[in-house]
Design a protein around this motif. Structure first.
Motif, PDB file in Angstrom:
ATOM      1  N   GLU A 119       0.829  -1.207   0.000  1.00  0.00           N
ATOM      2  CA  GLU A 119       0.000   0.000   0.000  1.00  0.00           C
ATOM      3  C   GLU A 119       0.864   1.260   0.000  1.00  0.00           C
ATOM      4  O   GLU A 119       0.619   2.198  -0.770  1.00  0.00           O
ATOM      5  CB  GLU A 119      -0.923  -0.012   1.214  1.00  0.00           C
ATOM      6  CG  GLU A 119      -1.875   1.159   1.260  1.00  0.00           C
ATOM      7  CD  GLU A 119      -2.795   1.120   2.476  1.00  0.00           C
ATOM      8  OE1 GLU A 119      -3.313   2.184   2.837  1.00  0.00           O
ATOM      9  OE2 GLU A 119      -2.974   0.037   3.061  1.00  0.00           O
ATOM     10  N   VAL A 120       1.886   1.292   0.837  1.00  0.00           N
ATOM     11  CA  VAL A 120       2.774   2.458   0.898  1.00  0.00           C
ATOM     12  C   VAL A 120       3.537   2.611  -0.416  1.00  0.00           C
ATOM     13  O   VAL A 120       3.665   3.727  -0.948  1.00  0.00           O
ATOM     14  CB  VAL A 120       3.744   2.343   2.102  1.00  0.00           C
ATOM     15  CG1 VAL A 120       4.833   3.388   2.035  1.00  0.00           C
ATOM     16  CG2 VAL A 120       2.976   2.452   3.412  1.00  0.00           C
ATOM     17  N   GLN A 121       4.021   1.500  -0.967  1.00  0.00           N
ATOM     18  CA  GLN A 121       4.735   1.553  -2.245  1.00  0.00           C
ATOM     19  C   GLN A 121       3.818   2.055  -3.363  1.00  0.00           C
ATOM     20  O   GLN A 121       4.222   2.838  -4.221  1.00  0.00           O
ATOM     21  CB  GLN A 121       5.277   0.176  -2.617  1.00  0.00           C
ATOM     22  CG  GLN A 121       6.378  -0.324  -1.702  1.00  0.00           C
ATOM     23  CD  GLN A 121       6.810  -1.711  -2.083  1.00  0.00           C
ATOM     24  OE1 GLN A 121       7.244  -1.935  -3.204  1.00  0.00           O
ATOM     25  NE2 GLN A 121       6.682  -2.665  -1.168  1.00  0.00           N
ATOM     26  N   ARG A 122       2.562   1.593  -3.338  1.00  0.00           N
ATOM     27  CA  ARG A 122       1.590   2.000  -4.358  1.00  0.00           C
ATOM     28  C   ARG A 122       1.304   3.498  -4.263  1.00  0.00           C
ATOM     29  O   ARG A 122       1.275   4.197  -5.276  1.00  0.00           O
ATOM     30  CB  ARG A 122       0.300   1.198  -4.194  1.00  0.00           C
ATOM     31  CG  ARG A 122      -0.728   1.480  -5.266  1.00  0.00           C
ATOM     32  CD  ARG A 122      -1.955   0.571  -5.087  1.00  0.00           C
ATOM     33  NE  ARG A 122      -2.869   0.733  -6.192  1.00  0.00           N
ATOM     34  CZ  ARG A 122      -3.735   1.739  -6.323  1.00  0.00           C
ATOM     35  NH1 ARG A 122      -3.802   2.680  -5.403  1.00  0.00           N
ATOM     36  NH2 ARG A 122      -4.533   1.804  -7.360  1.00  0.00           N
ATOM     37  N   GLU A 123       1.101   3.989  -3.040  1.00  0.00           N
ATOM     38  CA  GLU A 123       0.849   5.421  -2.854  1.00  0.00           C
ATOM     39  C   GLU A 123       2.015   6.254  -3.369  1.00  0.00           C
ATOM     40  O   GLU A 123       1.818   7.292  -3.995  1.00  0.00           O
ATOM     41  CB  GLU A 123       0.582   5.717  -1.379  1.00  0.00           C
ATOM     42  CG  GLU A 123      -0.762   5.226  -0.898  1.00  0.00           C
ATOM     43  CD  GLU A 123      -0.944   5.358   0.618  1.00  0.00           C
ATOM     44  OE1 GLU A 123      -0.127   6.049   1.275  1.00  0.00           O
ATOM     45  OE2 GLU A 123      -1.907   4.762   1.133  1.00  0.00           O
ATOM     46  N   GLU A 124       3.241   5.785  -3.113  1.00  0.00           N
ATOM     47  CA  GLU A 124       4.414   6.508  -3.604  1.00  0.00           C
ATOM     48  C   GLU A 124       4.438   6.525  -5.130  1.00  0.00           C
ATOM     49  O   GLU A 124       4.709   7.560  -5.743  1.00  0.00           O
ATOM     50  CB  GLU A 124       5.704   5.875  -3.069  1.00  0.00           C
ATOM     51  CG  GLU A 124       6.947   6.588  -3.573  1.00  0.00           C
ATOM     52  CD  GLU A 124       8.225   5.894  -3.143  1.00  0.00           C
ATOM     53  OE1 GLU A 124       8.911   6.466  -2.289  1.00  0.00           O
ATOM     54  OE2 GLU A 124       8.509   4.795  -3.664  1.00  0.00           O
ATOM     55  N   ALA A 125       4.149   5.370  -5.752  1.00  0.00           N
ATOM     56  CA  ALA A 125       4.140   5.301  -7.217  1.00  0.00           C
ATOM     57  C   ALA A 125       3.108   6.267  -7.794  1.00  0.00           C
ATOM     58  O   ALA A 125       3.388   6.975  -8.778  1.00  0.00           O
ATOM     59  CB  ALA A 125       3.857   3.874  -7.678  1.00  0.00           C
ATOM     60  N   LEU A 126       1.928   6.327  -7.175  1.00  0.00           N
ATOM     61  CA  LEU A 126       0.898   7.255  -7.650  1.00  0.00           C
ATOM     62  C   LEU A 126       1.337   8.699  -7.482  1.00  0.00           C
ATOM     63  O   LEU A 126       1.106   9.533  -8.362  1.00  0.00           O
ATOM     64  CB  LEU A 126      -0.424   7.008  -6.915  1.00  0.00           C
ATOM     65  CG  LEU A 126      -1.196   5.761  -7.341  1.00  0.00           C
ATOM     66  CD1 LEU A 126      -2.386   5.528  -6.414  1.00  0.00           C
ATOM     67  CD2 LEU A 126      -1.637   5.867  -8.794  1.00  0.00           C
ATOM     68  N   SER A 127       1.974   9.005  -6.353  1.00  0.00           N
ATOM     69  CA  SER A 127       2.420  10.383  -6.115  1.00  0.00           C
ATOM     70  C   SER A 127       3.488  10.802  -7.121  1.00  0.00           C
ATOM     71  O   SER A 127       3.630  11.980  -7.421  1.00  0.00           O
ATOM     72  CB  SER A 127       2.939  10.555  -4.685  1.00  0.00           C
ATOM     73  OG  SER A 127       4.197   9.938  -4.524  1.00  0.00           O
ATOM     74  N   LEU A 128       4.218   9.816  -7.656  1.00  0.00           N
ATOM     75  CA  LEU A 128       5.239  10.096  -8.664  1.00  0.00           C
ATOM     76  C   LEU A 128       4.680  10.011 -10.086  1.00  0.00           C
ATOM     77  O   LEU A 128       5.421  10.183 -11.060  1.00  0.00           O
ATOM     78  CB  LEU A 128       6.417   9.123  -8.514  1.00  0.00           C
ATOM     79  CG  LEU A 128       7.192   9.219  -7.201  1.00  0.00           C
ATOM     80  CD1 LEU A 128       8.187   8.072  -7.077  1.00  0.00           C
ATOM     81  CD2 LEU A 128       7.894  10.567  -7.094  1.00  0.00           C
ATOM     82  N   GLY A 129       3.385   9.706 -10.191  1.00  0.00           N
ATOM     83  CA  GLY A 129       2.748   9.628 -11.499  1.00  0.00           C
ATOM     84  C   GLY A 129       3.008   8.324 -12.240  1.00  0.00           C
ATOM     85  O   GLY A 129       2.742   8.230 -13.438  1.00  0.00           O
ATOM     86  N   ASP A 130       3.517   7.315 -11.571  1.00  0.00           N
ATOM     87  CA  ASP A 130       3.819   6.027 -12.197  1.00  0.00           C
ATOM     88  C   ASP A 130       2.612   5.093 -12.031  1.00  0.00           C
ATOM     89  O   ASP A 130       2.563   4.248 -11.146  1.00  0.00           O
ATOM     90  CB  ASP A 130       5.076   5.413 -11.581  1.00  0.00           C
ATOM     91  CG  ASP A 130       5.608   4.232 -12.365  1.00  0.00           C
ATOM     92  OD1 ASP A 130       4.865   3.677 -13.208  1.00  0.00           O
ATOM     93  OD2 ASP A 130       6.773   3.858 -12.142  1.00  0.00           O
ATOM     94  N   VAL A 131       1.641   5.267 -12.917  1.00  0.00           N
ATOM     95  CA  VAL A 131       0.396   4.516 -12.828  1.00  0.00           C
ATOM     96  C   VAL A 131       0.626   3.029 -13.066  1.00  0.00           C
ATOM     97  O   VAL A 131       0.015   2.189 -12.400  1.00  0.00           O
ATOM     98  CB  VAL A 131      -0.649   5.083 -13.826  1.00  0.00           C
ATOM     99  CG1 VAL A 131      -1.929   4.282 -13.802  1.00  0.00           C
ATOM    100  CG2 VAL A 131      -0.918   6.546 -13.511  1.00  0.00           C
ATOM    101  N   LEU A 132       1.516   2.674 -13.988  1.00  0.00           N
ATOM    102  CA  LEU A 132       1.789   1.255 -14.259  1.00  0.00           C
ATOM    103  C   LEU A 132       2.367   0.557 -13.032  1.00  0.00           C
ATOM    104  O   LEU A 132       1.958  -0.550 -12.690  1.00  0.00           O
ATOM    105  CB  LEU A 132       2.734   1.104 -15.449  1.00  0.00           C
ATOM    106  CG  LEU A 132       2.142   1.450 -16.814  1.00  0.00           C
ATOM    107  CD1 LEU A 132       3.215   1.351 -17.894  1.00  0.00           C
ATOM    108  CD2 LEU A 132       0.959   0.559 -17.138  1.00  0.00           C
ATOM    109  N   LYS A 133       3.301   1.207 -12.384  1.00  0.00           N
ATOM    110  CA  LYS A 133       3.887   0.641 -11.164  1.00  0.00           C
ATOM    111  C   LYS A 133       2.821   0.518 -10.074  1.00  0.00           C
ATOM    112  O   LYS A 133       2.764  -0.488  -9.364  1.00  0.00           O
ATOM    113  CB  LYS A 133       5.058   1.507 -10.684  1.00  0.00           C
ATOM    114  CG  LYS A 133       5.752   1.004  -9.446  1.00  0.00           C
ATOM    115  CD  LYS A 133       6.573  -0.227  -9.755  1.00  0.00           C
ATOM    116  CE  LYS A 133       7.412  -0.613  -8.556  1.00  0.00           C
ATOM    117  NZ  LYS A 133       8.149  -1.832  -8.773  1.00  0.00           N
ATOM    118  N   ALA A 134       1.974   1.526  -9.952  1.00  0.00           N
ATOM    119  CA  ALA A 134       0.905   1.497  -8.952  1.00  0.00           C
ATOM    120  C   ALA A 134      -0.046   0.334  -9.221  1.00  0.00           C
ATOM    121  O   ALA A 134      -0.459  -0.364  -8.292  1.00  0.00           O
ATOM    122  CB  ALA A 134       0.153   2.824  -8.946  1.00  0.00           C
TER     123      ALA A 134
END
Length: 189
Positions: A119-134
């Motif tokens: 969940e924390v990793q996903r939130e970070e990916a979204l905050s960086l705009g990396d939708v695929l990673k999220a």
């Protein structure tokens, strides 16, 4: 409580010597530097017994008291206290991830570990705009079988391999893990 036990998963992508140095460096930095005495046992997988070939791990047993010239003295409460235990353990997990990633990098490996929740990793990916990673991180955490079910499933997996038949899980936990792994494999294709 006479001792504190810590279990560490070790990267299988590095050598035995590199794993040994990785664990001993972590133990010196995180436990011995705090005055604790630590006993370390590093285990290799035993494929003949059905162990997963990647299951390199270490067991660390530390004192709960500080070692001084006078012997064991004050209790080491920083890891046990409600106000400090959680943050200290989380910080140790972060250090362990950094050390593993450094060892993997030195060994020329591309794999990396992250101690944080999905969940924390996903939130970070979204905050960086990396939708695929999220999206990749939008999944359930990997299931753990536990030692008894894991042993049963390892033996069955090995038997199926030897007999040339498809592996069918024997336990409910094994069936859940198998289903998750099959779904991951389909998603990866």
């Amino acid at each position: 409580q006479l001792a504190r036990e810590i279990n560490l998963a070790l990267p299988h992508e590095i050598s035995d010597d590199e794993r040994r140095e990785l664990v001993l460096g972590f133990v010196r930095e995180q436990f011995v530097a705090r005055g604790m005495v630590a006993d370390v046992a590093i285990h290799q997988p035993v494929p003949e017994k059905g162990d997963d070939r990647r299951n390199h791990h270490a067991h660390i047993l530390t004192t709960t008291r500080v070692m001084s010239a006078d012997g064991l003295t004050d209790k080491t409460r920083i890891l046990d206290a409600a106000s400090t235990g959680g943050p200290e353990i989380e910080a140790m997990r972060g250090v362990w991830a950094e050390l593993q990633n450094h060892a993997l990098e030195l060994a020329g490996q591309v794999e990396r570990v992250d101690h944080r929740s999905l969940e924390v990793q996903r939130e970070e990916a979204l905050s960086l705009g990396d939708v695929l990673k999220a999206e990749e991180l939008d999944r359930e955490p990997e299931l753990k079988l536990g030692p008894a079910a894991n042993a049963i499933e390892r033996r069955e997996h090995l038997a199926a391999e030897v007999e040339g038949r498809e592996y069918e899980p024997l336990t409910q936990r094994g069936a859940r893990v198998h289903a998750v792994r099959q779904a991951k494999a389909m998603f990866a294709e």
